[in-house]
Design a protein around this motif. Structure first.
Motif, short mmCIF file in Angstrom:
data_model
loop_
_atom_site.label_atom_id
_atom_site.label_comp_id
_atom_site.label_asym_id
_atom_site.label_seq_id
_atom_site.Cartn_x
_atom_site.Cartn_y
_atom_site.Cartn_z
N TRP A 153 0.74 -1.18 -0.17
CA TRP A 153 0.05 0.03 -0.01
C TRP A 153 0.77 1.05 -0.02
N HIS A 154 0.55 2.23 -0.82
CA HIS A 154 1.15 3.53 -0.89
C HIS A 154 0.29 4.61 -0.52
N LEU A 155 0.77 5.87 -0.39
CA LEU A 155 0.01 7.20 0.09
C LEU A 155 -0.28 7.85 -1.09
N HIS A 156 -1.26 8.48 -1.37
CA HIS A 156 -1.83 9.64 -2.46
C HIS A 156 -1.45 10.85 -1.71
N ARG A 167 -5.19 5.72 0.25
CA ARG A 167 -4.16 4.74 0.04
C ARG A 167 -4.65 3.96 -1.26
N PHE A 168 -3.56 3.39 -1.99
CA PHE A 168 -3.61 2.47 -3.39
C PHE A 168 -2.52 1.61 -3.07
N PHE A 169 -3.00 0.21 -3.89
CA PHE A 169 -1.94 -0.73 -3.71
C PHE A 169 -1.16 -0.64 -4.99
N MET A 170 0.28 -0.70 -4.83
CA MET A 170 1.13 -0.70 -5.90
C MET A 170 1.91 -1.76 -6.16
N SER A 171 2.20 -2.36 -7.30
CA SER A 171 3.19 -3.27 -7.53
C SER A 171 4.41 -2.61 -8.06
N ASN A 210 -0.42 0.83 -10.42
CA ASN A 210 -1.66 0.74 -9.33
C ASN A 210 -2.25 -0.53 -9.54
N ILE A 211 -2.50 -1.29 -8.89
CA ILE A 211 -3.06 -2.69 -9.07
C ILE A 211 -4.46 -2.74 -7.85
N THR A 212 -4.71 -1.43 -7.56
CA THR A 212 -5.58 -1.51 -6.42
C THR A 212 -6.93 -2.51 -6.64
#
Length: 621
Positions: A230-233, A238-242, A262-264
């Motif tokens: 998870w990363h921060l906007h 939050r969004f999930f990133m590979s 972004n693979i949220t």
């Protein structure tokens, strides 16, 4: 003597000086000739006064062909004018910085040069010409241009990759570049993040866990760091990133590039699927339901833990060949299960059966329902089937208790009913002899209700016999059309207020139980009478269907809603769509069981308000 001697010494000194000057010039010329760079001298008018070996190689002209001639031979006209201006500036004592220009080779091609201009002075210090030192930078500049073009293409690609965040950072993790994809993904504009540490895009817990620093250490150690987190906007969401981070090498590591996507949506789908699987697992355990999967390539059936437990197999036997599993089926049920399985694999695609199994661990007999669906084919052959199996023993035990009660009660009721029927017939005959019409009418109604009760008891017995597999068929070859014609009078008696129409089609002989097929016809006509208005048509027809004969009964009644059609032949099912719906829901069930016993099929086509057509198909003899 002294005077002469003194003069001689002066002449001697001058001569020596001349020798030294010549030697210096010789040495200087030798050094210039051995230089890798082109060295050319020209006078103040651009006339060549010297031309070293490197110049010969660079321009293609031998010294003898160009010394004494204008440098315009190897220079573009505009550049020659510019050169004369530079020579004049040098003569005036002004410095000329290193500059790039083009010259013309003897062969006609252009040469990209880096040129240094220096003044040539006489012994009085006056500028009498210019020395030009030229270095061929053609390949170097081509390389520079190619590199610039490559960088431009790379920059365009990076900026065009809006679905990917591409972040460049220095050795400490400080952001030095940030593409448009990163702007979209994180919400920060490029000028907002340049100079900031990449920690700003990580969650608080990851910052506290030193995840940004650990990723950089991973790259230093292994050359790459791959993560999904998870990363921060910028707005705090939050969004999930590979992401993958790799080093930038210039000898040593000079920085890092992190590429993320972004693979949220995928992450949320995976979590929802996991939650669904967990719920399904809990539900299947609660329902004592197991899963199975057949792979046509390996011809193995893979059982879930719950399925293996239900059948009575140890965990290490969770993969079995179909034939092995079929051996656990109760011998009496095995043939029917095999037929249903073959039908599913060869076109039906649905496998649904209820059967008994003998558990291999304790030899107990259990009732199970097995359902499966063909998922894929290789060519025309089924290659994969999945399904479920669950224990229906408690339900079957209750059904058996109910069937036993019905069977016992039906037999017990049948004897007194027969006596009532006999006595009522005797009474009716007596009242007819003495012309008591009112009593005859009442006894006729009594007999009608007794007949109805007898039929109900017979249906209950038939239902019990079918469920227990005790129904025996008496097969013979006969003409279905002839059988219908024989029953028309009796059928009209149960439909006195309807128009019974008979349409016989050309069909062949069938091999069946004549009495039971007549019972099915009677049930279908009774059903049509019950659910259609008086004075409407009921059409009985037969039709040839290649290897089968079809009989249908069509009414003009209220029809069967689509949602009820799949249950219409179930035991005890009664549709609630009609005001005159009566009975126990056994007639159509018994009809379906009789047709199944004959390896035929039964069905209905109907639309609410447009009537119904019930039909059955039987194979020819």
């Amino acid at each position: 003597m002294e005077n002469n001697s003194g003069k001689h010494n002066d002449d001697s000194c001058s001569g020596n000086q001349l020798i030294k000057d010549d030697e210096a010039k010789f040495f200087l010329a030798s050094v210039i000739d051995t230089m890798e760079d082109s060295v050319v001298t020209v006078n103040l008018h651009g006339i060549v006064t010297s031309w070293n070996k490197a110049a010969e190689r660079l321009y293609g002209y031998p010294a003898k062909e160009i010394i004494g001639r204008s440098l315009l031979m190897v220079t573009f006209p505009n550049d020659f004018s510019d050169l004369l201006q530079k020579i004049e500036a040098i003569r005036q004592g002004k410095p000329i910085v290193l500059y790039d220009t083009y010259r013309i080779h003897k062969g006609g091609h252009y040469i990209h040069l880096e040129i240094t201009l220096s003044p040539v002075k006489n012994d009085k210090g006056s500028v009498i010409g210019v020395s030009t030192v030229a270095r061929d930078v053609t390949e170097f500049r081509r390389t520079e241009e190619a590199l610039a073009a490559s960088e431009s293409r790379l920059r365009a690609m990076v900026e065009a990759a809006v679905d990917f965040a591409i972040i460049t950072m220095d050795e400490q993790g400080v952001i030095i570049d940030w593409n448009s994809g990163a702007e979209i993904m994180f919400g920060y504009m490029k000028n907002e993040v340049i100079g900031s540490h990449t920690r700003i895009i990580y969650t608080k817990e990851d910052q506290q866990g030193l995840i940004p620093e650990l990723e950089i250490n991973m790259v230093k150690t292994t050359g790459r760091s791959i993560d999904e987190r998870w990363h921060l906007h910028k707005d705090g969401s939050r969004f999930f990133m590979s992401g993958v981070m790799t080093p930038i090498h210039q000898g040593d590591i000079k920085g890092y590039v992190k590429v993320g996507r972004n693979i949220t949506d995928r992450k949320l789908t995976e979590e929802a699927l996991l939650l669904s699987e967990q719920r399904k697992s809990l539900a299947m355990k609660s329902a004592e339901m197991g899963e199975w999967e057949w792979d046509g390539e390996t011809n193995l059936v893979k059982l879930s833990d719950q399925a293996a437990l239900l059948i009575g197999l140890p965990d290490h036997h969770a993969q079995q060949e179909p034939d092995v599993l079929l051996n656990y089926i109760y011998p009496v049920d095995k043939h029917a299960v095999q037929e249903q399985l073959d039908a599913a694999l060869n076109g039906l695609h649905i496998f649904n059966t209820e059967c008994r199994i003998i558990r291999p661990d304790n030899r107990q007999v259990k009732w199970v329902n097995v359902y499966g669906r063909v998922l894929s084919h290789t060519g025309s052959q089924a290659s994969k089937m999945i399904g479920v199996i669950y224990d229906i023993t408690p339900r079957k035990l209750l059904e058996k208790q109910k069937d036993d009660f019905i069977s016992l009660a039906s037999h017990e009721l049948k004897t007194p009913l027969t006596a009532i029927k006999t006595y009522s017939e005797l009474l009716r005959e007596n009242f007819e002899e003495v012309n008591e019409g009112q009593n005859v009418l009442l006894l006729g109604k009594l007999n009608s209700q007794v007949d109805r009760l007898v039929k109900l008891i017979q249906n209950l017995l038939d239902s019990s016999n079918f469920s227990e597999g005790r129904m025996k068929l008496y097969l013979q070859t006969f003409d279905l059309n002839a059988m219908v014609e024989e029953q028309l009078e009796a059928l009209r008696s149960i439909a006195p207020d309807h128009h019974l129409i008979w349409k016989a089609g050309p069909i062949g002989l069938i091999h069946a139980d004549r009495e039971r097929i007549g019972q099915v016809l009677n049930n279908l006509v009774s059903n049509a009478v019950k659910y259609s208005p008086q004075q409407t048509d009921i059409v009985i027809s037969t039709e040839d269907k290649q290897d089968k004969a079809m009989l249908s009964v069509k009414d003009q009644g209220i029809g069967v809603p689509p949602e009820e059609q799949q249950f219409i032949f179930d035991r005890y099912y009664r549709g609630e769509h009609g005001p005159e719906a009566k009975g126990f829901g056994l007639g159509l069930y018994i009809s379906a069981e009789i047709i199944k016993q004959h390896y035929g099929s039964i069905g209905v086509t109907s639309h609410p308000g447009d009537g119904s057509t019930f039909y059955f198909l039987l194979p020819y003899s």
